[in-house]
Design a protein around this motif. Structure first.
Motif, PDB file in Angstrom:
ATOM      1  N   ASP A 184       7.590  -2.353  11.013  1.00  0.00           N
ATOM      2  CA  ASP A 184       6.482  -3.277  11.247  1.00  0.00           C
ATOM      3  C   ASP A 184       5.418  -3.239  10.146  1.00  0.00           C
ATOM      4  N   ASP A 185       5.316  -2.122   9.401  1.00  0.00           N
ATOM      5  CA  ASP A 185       4.300  -2.026   8.353  1.00  0.00           C
ATOM      6  C   ASP A 185       4.855  -2.360   6.963  1.00  0.00           C
ATOM      7  N   ASP A 186       6.036  -2.973   6.908  1.00  0.00           N
ATOM      8  CA  ASP A 186       6.639  -3.409   5.649  1.00  0.00           C
ATOM      9  C   ASP A 186       6.403  -4.908   5.480  1.00  0.00           C
ATOM     10  N   PHE A 187       5.906  -5.298   4.303  1.00  0.00           N
ATOM     11  CA  PHE A 187       5.509  -6.684   4.059  1.00  0.00           C
ATOM     12  C   PHE A 187       5.981  -7.189   2.707  1.00  0.00           C
ATOM     13  N   PHE A 188       6.144  -8.509   2.632  1.00  0.00           N
ATOM     14  CA  PHE A 188       6.299  -9.195   1.362  1.00  0.00           C
ATOM     15  C   PHE A 188       4.905  -9.646   0.979  1.00  0.00           C
ATOM     16  N   LEU A 189       4.446  -9.241  -0.193  1.00  0.00           N
ATOM     17  CA  LEU A 189       3.121  -9.610  -0.685  1.00  0.00           C
ATOM     18  C   LEU A 189       3.290 -10.414  -1.966  1.00  0.00           C
ATOM     19  N   GLN A 190       2.551 -11.500  -2.088  1.00  0.00           N
ATOM     20  CA  GLN A 190       2.580 -12.290  -3.318  1.00  0.00           C
ATOM     21  C   GLN A 190       1.202 -12.868  -3.547  1.00  0.00           C
ATOM     22  N   GLY A 191       0.700 -12.710  -4.767  1.00  0.00           N
ATOM     23  CA  GLY A 191      -0.600 -13.277  -5.088  1.00  0.00           C
ATOM     24  C   GLY A 191      -0.954 -13.063  -6.538  1.00  0.00           C
ATOM     25  N   PRO A 192      -2.084 -13.656  -6.960  1.00  0.00           N
ATOM     26  CA  PRO A 192      -2.525 -13.485  -8.337  1.00  0.00           C
ATOM     27  C   PRO A 192      -3.138 -12.096  -8.551  1.00  0.00           C
ATOM     28  N   VAL A 193      -2.951 -11.584  -9.744  1.00  0.00           N
ATOM     29  CA  VAL A 193      -3.482 -10.272 -10.118  1.00  0.00           C
ATOM     30  C   VAL A 193      -4.965 -10.401 -10.428  1.00  0.00           C
ATOM     31  N   ALA A 194      -5.775  -9.548  -9.794  1.00  0.00           N
ATOM     32  CA  ALA A 194      -7.211  -9.495 -10.069  1.00  0.00           C
ATOM     33  C   ALA A 194      -7.518  -8.380 -11.063  1.00  0.00           C
ATOM     34  N   GLY A 195      -6.617  -7.404 -11.170  1.00  0.00           N
ATOM     35  CA  GLY A 195      -6.807  -6.286 -12.083  1.00  0.00           C
ATOM     36  C   GLY A 195      -5.598  -5.377 -12.078  1.00  0.00           C
ATOM     37  N   CYS A 196      -5.465  -4.580 -13.142  1.00  0.00           N
ATOM     38  CA  CYS A 196      -4.339  -3.656 -13.268  1.00  0.00           C
ATOM     39  C   CYS A 196      -4.819  -2.397 -13.986  1.00  0.00           C
ATOM     40  N   VAL A 197      -4.667  -1.244 -13.332  1.00  0.00           N
ATOM     41  CA  VAL A 197      -5.089   0.022 -13.911  1.00  0.00           C
ATOM     42  C   VAL A 197      -3.887   0.957 -13.970  1.00  0.00           C
ATOM     43  N   PRO A 198      -3.297   1.166 -15.172  1.00  0.00           N
ATOM     44  CA  PRO A 198      -2.154   2.073 -15.314  1.00  0.00           C
ATOM     45  C   PRO A 198      -2.551   3.529 -15.076  1.00  0.00           C
ATOM     46  N   PHE A 199      -1.587   4.355 -14.660  1.00  0.00           N
ATOM     47  CA  PHE A 199      -1.806   5.789 -14.469  1.00  0.00           C
ATOM     48  C   PHE A 199      -0.492   6.522 -14.706  1.00  0.00           C
ATOM     49  N   ALA A 200      -0.589   7.831 -14.825  1.00  0.00           N
ATOM     50  CA  ALA A 200       0.600   8.678 -14.917  1.00  0.00           C
ATOM     51  C   ALA A 200       0.441   9.774 -13.874  1.00  0.00           C
ATOM     52  N   TYR A 201       1.472   9.964 -13.057  1.00  0.00           N
ATOM     53  CA  TYR A 201       1.448  10.967 -11.989  1.00  0.00           C
ATOM     54  C   TYR A 201       2.836  11.573 -11.944  1.00  0.00           C
ATOM     55  N   PRO A 202       2.973  12.883 -12.184  1.00  0.00           N
ATOM     56  CA  PRO A 202       4.305  13.487 -12.333  1.00  0.00           C
ATOM     57  C   PRO A 202       5.364  13.127 -11.289  1.00  0.00           C
TER      58      PRO A 202
END
Length: 145
Positions: A74-92
């Protein structure tokens, strides 16, 4: 106020009395994408009743529980929309990834955690449309009771 959205409550243990009360509460939502990518702006028509609608530039929040592709919850969704921002990260444990903020009708700007492998040609730019199959999470906002 615009409908129901089911999510995994990350603060349920601490705030279960508030959830069980059944009273409306303001929640902050985020998502973890199983798969995600930039979608083409090319017209994509889908049937909606007797009409055809271009969904290539639509904001969509749709549950996956009725999908025949996999046993979604029930908590799984298809999401689609325009990007407002993008912040890359690295996490092992995940390697490289990013938090993409998607503008989604009905639930507002929503942070979506994505993996770099889903974006082989680079991170999306502001305004590009992204689609994701994702696990929706949430918590009651501080001060909301």
């Amino acid at each position: 106020g615009e409908g129901e959205v089911v999510f995994f409550a990350t603060d349920y243990h601490e705030r279960r009395a508030e959830y069980r009360s059944g009273e409306p509460a303001k929640v902050a939502l985020s998502a973890v994408a199983y798969t995600c990518g930039i979608i083409s702006p090319k017209e994509r028509l889908e049937a909606l009743g007797d009409a055809k609608v271009d969904v290539s530039q639509a904001s969509i929040v749709a549950p996956l529980k009725d999908s025949e592709r996999a046993p979604y919850y029930d908590d799984d969704f298809f999401l689609q929309g325009p990007v407002a921002g993008c912040v890359p990260f690295a996490y092992p444990p995940w390697g490289e990834g990013a938090v993409i903020s998607l503008e989604l009708d009905g639930i507002g700007v929503t942070p979506v955690f994505v993996r770099k492998k889903d974006f082989p040609h680079g991170w999306p730019r502001k305004g590009e449309f992204v689609a994701a199959y994702a696990w929706l999470q949430g918590r009651i906002e501080s001060g909301s009771s």
